[in-house]
Design an enzyme around this catalytic site. Structure first.
Site, mmCIF file in Angstrom:
data_model
loop_
_atom_site.group_PDB
_atom_site.id
_atom_site.type_symbol
_atom_site.label_atom_id
_atom_site.label_comp_id
_atom_site.label_asym_id
_atom_site.label_seq_id
_atom_site.Cartn_x
_atom_site.Cartn_y
_atom_site.Cartn_z
ATOM 1 N N ASP A 35 91.470 7.085 27.247
ATOM 2 C CA ASP A 35 91.733 5.661 27.458
ATOM 3 C C ASP A 35 91.697 5.356 28.955
ATOM 4 O O ASP A 35 92.194 6.130 29.774
ATOM 5 C CB ASP A 35 93.103 5.294 26.865
ATOM 6 C CG ASP A 35 93.281 3.799 26.712
ATOM 7 O OD1 ASP A 35 93.326 3.327 25.562
ATOM 8 O OD2 ASP A 35 93.377 3.087 27.740
ATOM 9 N N ILE A 36 91.119 4.228 29.302
ATOM 10 C CA ILE A 36 90.976 3.864 30.718
ATOM 11 C C ILE A 36 92.328 3.522 31.358
ATOM 12 O O ILE A 36 92.478 3.613 32.582
ATOM 13 C CB ILE A 36 89.986 2.678 30.855
ATOM 14 C CG1 ILE A 36 89.394 2.616 32.254
ATOM 15 C CG2 ILE A 36 90.638 1.356 30.487
ATOM 16 C CD1 ILE A 36 88.182 1.719 32.368
ATOM 17 N N ASN A 97 95.827 -0.195 15.941
ATOM 18 C CA ASN A 97 96.169 -1.609 15.913
ATOM 19 C C ASN A 97 95.049 -2.344 15.181
ATOM 20 O O ASN A 97 93.872 -2.041 15.398
ATOM 21 C CB ASN A 97 96.314 -2.144 17.334
ATOM 22 C CG ASN A 97 97.388 -1.398 18.119
ATOM 23 O OD1 ASN A 97 98.471 -1.134 17.592
ATOM 24 N ND2 ASN A 97 97.097 -1.042 19.358
ATOM 25 N N GLU A 105 93.014 -5.214 20.726
ATOM 26 C CA GLU A 105 92.235 -5.815 21.817
ATOM 27 C C GLU A 105 90.742 -5.592 21.635
ATOM 28 O O GLU A 105 89.939 -6.475 21.915
ATOM 29 C CB GLU A 105 92.662 -5.209 23.156
ATOM 30 C CG GLU A 105 94.059 -5.614 23.589
ATOM 31 C CD GLU A 105 94.547 -4.802 24.775
ATOM 32 O OE1 GLU A 105 93.710 -4.223 25.497
ATOM 33 O OE2 GLU A 105 95.771 -4.715 24.954
ATOM 34 N N VAL A 106 90.377 -4.402 21.220
ATOM 35 C CA VAL A 106 88.957 -4.075 21.089
ATOM 36 C C VAL A 106 88.605 -4.013 19.591
ATOM 37 O O VAL A 106 89.161 -3.204 18.855
ATOM 38 C CB VAL A 106 88.638 -2.722 21.769
ATOM 39 C CG1 VAL A 106 87.163 -2.387 21.614
ATOM 40 C CG2 VAL A 106 89.027 -2.756 23.243
ATOM 41 N N HIS A 110 89.689 2.101 16.291
ATOM 42 C CA HIS A 110 89.997 3.264 17.124
ATOM 43 C C HIS A 110 91.393 3.758 16.811
ATOM 44 O O HIS A 110 92.290 2.972 16.512
ATOM 45 C CB HIS A 110 89.868 2.935 18.616
ATOM 46 C CG HIS A 110 90.571 1.689 19.039
ATOM 47 N ND1 HIS A 110 90.064 0.425 18.786
ATOM 48 C CD2 HIS A 110 91.749 1.493 19.682
ATOM 49 C CE1 HIS A 110 90.884 -0.484 19.267
ATOM 50 N NE2 HIS A 110 91.940 0.141 19.805
ATOM 51 N N HIS A 112 94.484 5.684 18.533
ATOM 52 C CA HIS A 112 95.062 6.165 19.790
ATOM 53 C C HIS A 112 95.795 7.481 19.496
ATOM 54 O O HIS A 112 96.633 7.534 18.593
ATOM 55 C CB HIS A 112 96.123 5.195 20.318
ATOM 56 C CG HIS A 112 95.630 3.834 20.692
ATOM 57 N ND1 HIS A 112 95.415 3.451 21.993
ATOM 58 C CD2 HIS A 112 95.335 2.746 19.932
ATOM 59 C CE1 HIS A 112 95.020 2.184 22.029
ATOM 60 N NE2 HIS A 112 94.962 1.732 20.790
#
Ligand code: 5GP
Length: 126
Positions: A35-36, A97, A105-106, A110, A112
């Protein structure tokens, strides 16, 4: 209602090689990368390569090959970062999420994987 996938989302761009990423693992159907903006010493995102918006979309419409590949990739990532809950590792939290209430958000499914420290209580209740 049908799931609508936005091909311009940031993870789609990562999958197309338009944006760099710190890859942890790549398999036929799955990519895992750091993750960025990590929320823990180890914060890895595991994503299917296919166009799935949310976890339920993936569960409902991915092929068995994609689902097996993704699931095994999660195990491999946990092992690669030394976060297995048994043996040497101290465990991890997996979060996904989805949608507005999930504060996603994206819009590309995905998972995490958070590890490397105690992640704390499951959710914030305020
Ligand atoms: P969400 O809120 O959708 O569950 O999580 C999206 C995650 O993607 C966030 O943790 C955010 O830091 C991460 N993220 C957003 N843009 C990028 C990017 O360009 N590269 C990487 N590696 N992670 C990103």
């Amino acid at each position: 209602m049908a799931y609508v996938y936005d091909t311009t989302n940031i993870f789609a761009r990562i999958l197309r090689g338009e944006i760099p990423n710190r890859t942890v693992l790549e398999t036929e159907h799955t990519l895992a990368f750091r993750d960025i903006a990590p929320k823990a010493p180890d914060h890895v995102l595991v994503i299917p390569k296919g166009p799935y918006v949310t976890y339920d979309h993936f569960c409902a419409e991915a092929s068995e090959a994609e689902i097996v590949d993704f699931t095994r990739a999660v195990a491999a990532v946990v092992n690669l970062i030394g976060a297995e809950a048994h043996g040497a590792g101290k465990g991890f939290r997996a979060i996904t999420n989805a949608g507005e209430n999930g504060v996603q958000e994206v819009p590309h499914f995905h998972l995490h994987i958070l590890a490397g420290r105690c992640i704390g209580p499951m959710i914030c209740t305020d």
